[in-house]
Design a protein around this motif. Sequence first.
Motif: not given
Length: 400
Positions: A46-52
């Motif tokens: 979820a963190t990677v998805y949000a940051l991207v």
Amino acid sequence: MSLGRAFTVLWGANAASNLADGLAFVSMPLLAASLTDDPRLVAGVATVYALVRLLVALPVGVFVDRTDRRTLLVTANLLRGASVLALALCVHVGAGGLILLYVAIAVIGTLETAADNAAVSIVPSIIRDHDLDRANGRISAAQLVADEFVGPPLGGVLFALAASAPIFAMGGLWAGAGLLALALPMRKTGTSENALPPKGTTTVWQEAVAGTRWLARHRIVGSLALIGAVASVGYMMPFSILVLFAQQRLGVDDAGYGVILAVSALGGLVGSVATPRIRSHLGYRWTIVASLVTGSVSLIALSTTESGALAAVLLAVYILHAVVWGICATSLRQRLVPDELRGRVNAATRVMSLAGLALGSGLGGALALVHIALPMLAGGFVFLLCSVAAVALLRNLNRE
């Protein structure tokens, strides 16, 4: 009443894409959990998805304004489908691992940002201004059904059959959305004084900044973006700890929590249908104010209850408010932003909203340490503040 063939095509492509999103909501965390038992690494999906999505939003907005949006929508969905099908093949044969999943999530997030922005920017070119509320309401309803009612349970069932099954389904749905979008009319971008300069004369960053400056200068659209950013803080404070609130305050189990979420989504469906009629009677300004007041009252009341049934009803009222607000804000941007700036203004607005969500998530966790109901109460007062701001900042918004 039909909104035309082009809208039906766009609606169908969005519905297929949203169903894939619903599958991803369940299957991607489950896949991560099958690869590692470290909660930090599972949460990293979820963190990677949000940051991207946050990092690519502004440059993607420039390309939405530079290119034919139908072509961009088709390409983004086809590439999403291809990348996810490749991931599904790797999972099926046991190749790759968590790093591959992270890479896939980053690619999906980037392409989703492009597809979403392009789709929103296309709507005003195929729908008359007075039909925008109905069009956005139908898109919102399809999204709720796919994301909340069909996608998550279907994703869980498919994952139980095989880890790769929901991922294959996601790839097929995104590819289908891209192929369906080929039936949309091709349109050129605008050429007024707001248009982008010839390619190569400025950088992508300069062009993104130009769109952000337009947003800051426009009283109504800029005010909507500001109110939306603050409202995002109010939204995420309670929702970041909602599962803990349900367990500790309402005393419900996992199944009960799922029922509460399902009931709350019904409020969104009501909002999708009701918004055009409400707006036609009250106008945009007072519909927005009323929706924000409704959100405030529902959250403040939620902070005082210990009943799971009442909480479900209050959350349904809250989601109704969120849908009404979202439809009105989107329709106004589509009406007021010049075609050649729409992608960049959408992107700048989205960045502000994502920043608000991140801040709200952190605040919600901190406030919950003091009292589990405090994030709900604080969120209610944030929405009350937003409603006061809407009365003041949108006073020049003519009744539509």
